[in-house]
Design an enzyme around this catalytic site. Structure first.
Site, PDB file in Angstrom:
ATOM      1  N   LEU A   1      79.795  76.490   6.007  1.00 47.36           N
ATOM      2  CA  LEU A   1      79.573  75.886   4.696  1.00 47.36           C
ATOM      3  C   LEU A   1      78.092  75.846   4.337  1.00 47.36           C
ATOM      4  O   LEU A   1      77.717  76.069   3.187  1.00 47.36           O
ATOM      5  CB  LEU A   1      80.152  74.472   4.660  1.00 47.36           C
TER       6      LEU A   1
ATOM      7  N   THR B   1      67.552  74.816   6.976  1.00 50.58           N
ATOM      8  CA  THR B   1      67.286  74.478   8.370  1.00 50.58           C
ATOM      9  C   THR B   1      68.529  74.698   9.215  1.00 50.58           C
ATOM     10  O   THR B   1      69.655  74.561   8.745  1.00 50.58           O
ATOM     11  CB  THR B   1      66.825  73.020   8.518  1.00 50.58           C
TER      12      THR B   1
ATOM     13  N   SER C   1      81.024  65.145   4.698  1.00 49.01           N
ATOM     14  CA  SER C   1      81.880  64.397   5.608  1.00 49.01           C
ATOM     15  C   SER C   1      83.037  65.282   6.043  1.00 49.01           C
ATOM     16  O   SER C   1      82.845  66.456   6.355  1.00 49.01           O
ATOM     17  CB  SER C   1      82.360  63.115   4.919  1.00 49.01           C
TER      18      SER C   1
ATOM     19  N   TYR D   1      85.298  62.216  16.592  1.00 47.28           N
ATOM     20  CA  TYR D   1      84.803  62.934  15.417  1.00 47.28           C
ATOM     21  C   TYR D   1      85.023  62.082  14.169  1.00 47.28           C
ATOM     22  O   TYR D   1      84.117  61.937  13.334  1.00 47.28           O
ATOM     23  CB  TYR D   1      85.528  64.273  15.297  1.00 47.28           C
TER      24      TYR D   1
ATOM     25  N   LYS E   1      82.270  60.341  11.375  1.00 47.35           N
ATOM     26  CA  LYS E   1      82.339  60.529   9.929  1.00 47.35           C
ATOM     27  C   LYS E   1      82.581  59.201   9.207  1.00 47.35           C
ATOM     28  O   LYS E   1      82.080  58.992   8.094  1.00 47.35           O
ATOM     29  CB  LYS E   1      83.430  61.541   9.580  1.00 47.35           C
TER      30      LYS E   1
ATOM     31  N   THR F   1      85.134  78.332   8.992  1.00 45.72           N
ATOM     32  CA  THR F   1      83.786  78.179   9.537  1.00 45.72           C
ATOM     33  C   THR F   1      83.893  78.250  11.058  1.00 45.72           C
ATOM     34  O   THR F   1      84.976  78.455  11.612  1.00 45.72           O
ATOM     35  CB  THR F   1      83.161  76.831   9.133  1.00 45.72           C
TER      36      THR F   1
END
Length: 290
Positions: free
Chosen positions: A19, A37, A139, A153, A157, A188
């Protein structure tokens, strides 16, 4: 007559893949500038040559607060301003809550929560000074609720969203906007780079059931579609606090919300009976001042 696009400057973390890469490409294609970055900026070399002068790449580990502050300062000095901040860097560790070691649990929070916190803190002085800006906190569908094997995980979030709700109200006074973006499934490398805990035998039946469900397969979307939605988001004069990306996450969000409301309603009598204001006990203030 269509209003000409005014170029803006983006600061994107985790820009090398997935993403983050899609957000970076979309911004550059419309003529914007990007400070991109990533732990590894090698995959961005092709974009540097294609968009000379409008793309600044910087290697960055978002868990290093000093490095984050330095990267934001360098981006601001290079482009003169920062308009859109995308906290996209993230990682996923799979496992049952009982299985996580202290190091594994802390590592999950370091990237997904503290990384976004450090970037938010670093950019705010610049956004406050210019009286504008838009922070996008990437998120996850996992923030809608905890699910077997994604508990840590989800926790990272949930923490990100709790911090971001408060930050949105704090930053609004300075003309700075914030949106929590909750994506569904996209192609992804989040899952291919995912780490896993050492499995406990007690959870073997649950794991087998989860594997059976996953074997049914899912069709994820191209990251480009998420990028197109984000462009609409940052162009909006009145962006929402939350934006769901994808039909699956949209339907799940509504289902989770309805089930919670049903539960609250069913237990309303107990909830209300647990509150009845009374004067402060004798010596209450003295005890707390001591």
């Amino acid at each position: 007559m269509e209003t000409p696009h005014t170029p803006r400057t983006w600061f994107v973390t985790g820009a090398g893949r997935g993403l983050g890469r899609a957000f970076t490409e979309a911004a550059l294609e419309r003529g914007d500038r990007v400070a991109a970055t990533s732990r590894d900026v090698g995959p961005l070399r092709d974009l540097v040559s294609e968009h000379e002068g409008r793309l600044l790449t910087m290697p960055l580990d978002v868990t290093d607060r000093d490095a984050v502050l330095a990267a934001v300062t360098a981006a601001h000095e290079h482009f003169g301003r920062i308009d859109i901040v995308v906290n996209n860097a993230g990682a996923m560790s799979s496992g049952m809550v009982e299985e996580f070691t202290e190091a594994e649990a802390r590592a999950q929070m370091e990237v997904n929560f503290f990384g976004a916190l450090w970037v938010s803190q670093a950019v705010l002085p610049h956004l406050r000074a210019q009286g504008s800006g838009h922070i996008l906190q990437i998120s996850s569908i996992a923030a809608l609720g905890g699910f077997p094997s994604t508990g840590m995980y989800s926790a990272s979030k949930f923490a990100l969203e709790g911090m971001s709700e408060a930050l949105a109200m704090e930053a609004a006074a300075f003309g700075v906007k914030l949106t929590i973006v909750q994506p569904g499934g996209y192609w992804t490398d989040l899952y291919t780079r995912m780490t896993s805990t050492a499995p406990l035998p007690a959870y073997a039946p649950l794991r087998a059931e989860l594997e059976r469900q996953w074997a049914e397969g899912s069709v994820d979307s191209e990251p480009r579609l998420a990028a197109e939605a984000v462009l609409k988001l940052v162009d909006s004069p009145n962006p929402p606090l939350r934006l769901l990306l994808g039909s699956m996450v949209y339907d799940l969000a509504l289902d989770v919300s309805r089930r919670r409301m049903d539960t609250w309603a069913a237990w309303e009598e107990v909830s209300r009976a647990a509150e009845h204001a009374v004067p402060a006990p004798d010596g209450y203030g003295a005890d707390h001042d001591a």
